[in-house]
Design a protein around this motif. Structure first.
Motif, mmCIF file in Angstrom:
data_model
loop_
_atom_site.group_PDB
_atom_site.id
_atom_site.type_symbol
_atom_site.label_atom_id
_atom_site.label_comp_id
_atom_site.label_asym_id
_atom_site.label_seq_id
_atom_site.Cartn_x
_atom_site.Cartn_y
_atom_site.Cartn_z
ATOM 1 N N HIS A 10 18.308 16.600 -0.177
ATOM 2 C CA HIS A 10 19.108 16.789 -1.468
ATOM 3 C C HIS A 10 19.877 15.525 -1.580
ATOM 4 O O HIS A 10 20.591 15.379 -0.683
ATOM 5 N N VAL A 11 19.914 14.709 -2.548
ATOM 6 C CA VAL A 11 20.574 13.688 -2.851
ATOM 7 C C VAL A 11 21.339 13.773 -4.027
ATOM 8 O O VAL A 11 20.956 13.911 -5.380
ATOM 9 N N GLN A 12 22.505 13.884 -4.089
ATOM 10 C CA GLN A 12 23.600 13.888 -5.249
ATOM 11 C C GLN A 12 24.742 13.441 -5.104
ATOM 12 O O GLN A 12 25.505 13.523 -3.971
ATOM 13 N N LYS A 13 25.140 12.653 -5.821
ATOM 14 C CA LYS A 13 26.566 11.942 -5.462
ATOM 15 C C LYS A 13 27.374 12.033 -6.860
ATOM 16 O O LYS A 13 26.916 12.264 -8.232
ATOM 17 N N GLU A 14 28.564 11.840 -6.828
ATOM 18 C CA GLU A 14 29.611 12.094 -7.868
ATOM 19 C C GLU A 14 29.234 10.926 -8.987
ATOM 20 O O GLU A 14 29.366 11.037 -10.328
ATOM 21 N N ASP A 15 28.677 9.682 -8.631
ATOM 22 C CA ASP A 15 28.435 8.831 -9.642
ATOM 23 C C ASP A 15 27.045 8.830 -10.183
ATOM 24 O O ASP A 15 26.528 7.780 -11.004
ATOM 25 N N ARG A 43 15.913 15.846 -5.331
ATOM 26 C CA ARG A 43 15.467 16.773 -4.127
ATOM 27 C C ARG A 43 13.945 16.229 -3.675
ATOM 28 O O ARG A 43 13.068 16.204 -4.373
ATOM 29 N N LEU A 44 13.930 15.878 -2.443
ATOM 30 C CA LEU A 44 12.697 15.420 -1.805
ATOM 31 C C LEU A 44 12.167 16.293 -0.750
ATOM 32 O O LEU A 44 13.012 16.795 0.266
ATOM 33 N N ILE A 45 10.913 16.548 -0.642
ATOM 34 C CA ILE A 45 10.225 17.381 0.378
ATOM 35 C C ILE A 45 9.206 16.413 0.781
ATOM 36 O O ILE A 45 8.333 16.055 0.362
ATOM 37 N N GLY A 46 9.389 16.369 2.346
ATOM 38 C CA GLY A 46 8.183 15.648 2.881
ATOM 39 C C GLY A 46 7.797 16.186 3.936
ATOM 40 O O GLY A 46 8.238 17.205 4.491
ATOM 41 N N GLU A 47 6.523 15.739 4.445
ATOM 42 C CA GLU A 47 5.604 16.422 5.627
ATOM 43 C C GLU A 47 6.337 16.067 6.977
ATOM 44 O O GLU A 47 6.522 16.972 7.973
ATOM 45 N N ARG A 48 7.385 14.923 7.146
ATOM 46 C CA ARG A 48 7.632 14.639 8.609
ATOM 47 C C ARG A 48 8.790 13.695 8.338
ATOM 48 O O ARG A 48 8.800 12.952 7.327
ATOM 49 N N ILE A 49 9.585 13.583 9.372
ATOM 50 C CA ILE A 49 10.657 12.256 9.553
ATOM 51 C C ILE A 49 9.691 11.331 10.019
ATOM 52 O O ILE A 49 8.929 11.243 11.158
ATOM 53 N N GLN A 50 9.907 9.978 9.594
ATOM 54 C CA GLN A 50 9.091 8.943 10.014
ATOM 55 C C GLN A 50 9.548 8.210 11.108
ATOM 56 O O GLN A 50 10.690 8.888 11.586
ATOM 57 N N LEU A 56 13.079 9.536 3.778
ATOM 58 C CA LEU A 56 13.279 8.220 2.981
ATOM 59 C C LEU A 56 14.707 7.662 3.164
ATOM 60 O O LEU A 56 15.447 8.260 3.372
ATOM 61 N N ASP A 57 14.966 6.349 3.057
ATOM 62 C CA ASP A 57 16.122 5.774 3.051
ATOM 63 C C ASP A 57 16.852 6.372 1.770
ATOM 64 O O ASP A 57 16.386 5.929 0.721
ATOM 65 N N PHE A 58 17.986 6.969 1.736
ATOM 66 C CA PHE A 58 18.734 7.720 0.663
ATOM 67 C C PHE A 58 19.123 6.272 -0.097
ATOM 68 O O PHE A 58 19.237 6.449 -1.165
ATOM 69 N N GLY A 59 19.520 5.217 0.595
ATOM 70 C CA GLY A 59 20.073 4.055 -0.122
ATOM 71 C C GLY A 59 19.265 3.666 -1.526
ATOM 72 O O GLY A 59 19.553 3.249 -2.464
ATOM 73 N N ASP A 60 17.716 4.028 -1.253
ATOM 74 C CA ASP A 60 16.705 3.684 -2.181
ATOM 75 C C ASP A 60 16.814 4.722 -3.271
ATOM 76 O O ASP A 60 17.123 3.843 -4.517
ATOM 77 N N ASP A 138 9.002 5.092 -10.598
ATOM 78 C CA ASP A 138 8.630 3.723 -10.851
ATOM 79 C C ASP A 138 9.610 2.663 -10.449
ATOM 80 O O ASP A 138 9.307 1.611 -9.602
ATOM 81 N N MET A 139 11.065 3.079 -10.189
ATOM 82 C CA MET A 139 12.114 2.047 -9.674
ATOM 83 C C MET A 139 11.880 2.175 -8.107
ATOM 84 O O MET A 139 12.068 1.028 -7.596
ATOM 85 N N LEU A 140 11.466 3.259 -7.680
ATOM 86 C CA LEU A 140 11.287 3.075 -6.196
ATOM 87 C C LEU A 140 9.942 2.372 -6.059
ATOM 88 O O LEU A 140 10.085 1.419 -5.046
ATOM 89 N N LYS A 141 8.913 2.408 -6.552
ATOM 90 C CA LYS A 141 7.747 1.725 -6.596
ATOM 91 C C LYS A 141 7.885 0.046 -6.657
ATOM 92 O O LYS A 141 7.451 -0.536 -5.890
ATOM 93 N N ASP A 142 8.859 -0.171 -7.583
ATOM 94 C CA ASP A 142 9.035 -1.524 -7.706
ATOM 95 C C ASP A 142 9.913 -2.086 -6.649
ATOM 96 O O ASP A 142 10.052 -3.425 -6.443
ATOM 97 N N ASN A 143 10.632 -1.267 -5.821
ATOM 98 C CA ASN A 143 11.449 -1.840 -4.595
ATOM 99 C C ASN A 143 10.257 -1.472 -3.589
ATOM 100 O O ASN A 143 11.265 -1.306 -2.128
#
Length: 163
Positions: A10-15, A43-50, A56-60, A138-143
């Motif tokens: 889960h990624v949730q920030k004050e901003d 919220r992201l669900i993935g098959e495995r840690i890479q 996934l890099d939370f920064g993205d 789309d923003m993630l794809k662009d990056n």
């Protein structure tokens, strides 16, 4: 080392927030115009840690959601696909405005620069969350972030009207 167990993040920030005004209109019903402080979560669900140690890099994700929230802050949300609001761009005193005529003959006119014109039917948190899903993807794809290549099978977006 890649792990074979599903992982949820889960990624949730004050901003991850924006303020906006809107009203919801359906056949035979229109709310009064009002505003909210909205909060967004991912919220992201993935098959495995890479092999790099991440699902996934939370920064993205943070970068994409922060950019979206900043670009949506302090606007009137204009649902361009409404079937009960006639929406027209009009020129008033040499400036573009959005004119909204509702089924009950209520008339709203806003400077176009104050409107967030979205391809949605209703200015609800549900429809906004679907649209935000596509924008974040789309923003993630662009990056150069490909969710499927990272083994992410689910991305959920939450939008809540905060107090």
């Amino acid at each position: 080392m890649a792990h074979a167990t599903p992982f949820e993040v889960h990624v949730q920030k004050e901003d991850f927030k924006f303020n906006a005004s809107h009203f919801v209109a359906f056949r035979g019903y229109r709310e009064r115009i009002h505003g909210h402080n909205y909060k967004v979560g991912v919220r992201l669900i993935g098959e495995r840690i890479q092999d790099d140690g991440y699902l996934l890099d939370f920064g993205d994700v943070k970068k994409a959601v922060r950019k979206l929230c900043k670009s949506w802050n302090e606007y009137f949300i204009c649902p361009l696909l409404s079937d009960v609001i006639r929406i027209e761009e009009v020129d008033l005193s040499g400036a573009p405005h959005m004119q909204l005529t509702c089924e009950d003959n209520s008339l709203f006119v806003f400077p176009k620069s104050d409107c967030l014109c979205l391809p949605i039917s209703h200015a609800t948190t549900e429809e906004m969350s679907v649209y935000i899903w596509w924008k974040v993807r789309d923003m993630l794809k662009d990056n150069d972030v490909d969710l499927s290549k990272r083994g992410i099978r689910t991305m959920e977006i939450t939008v809540q009207e905060a107090v």
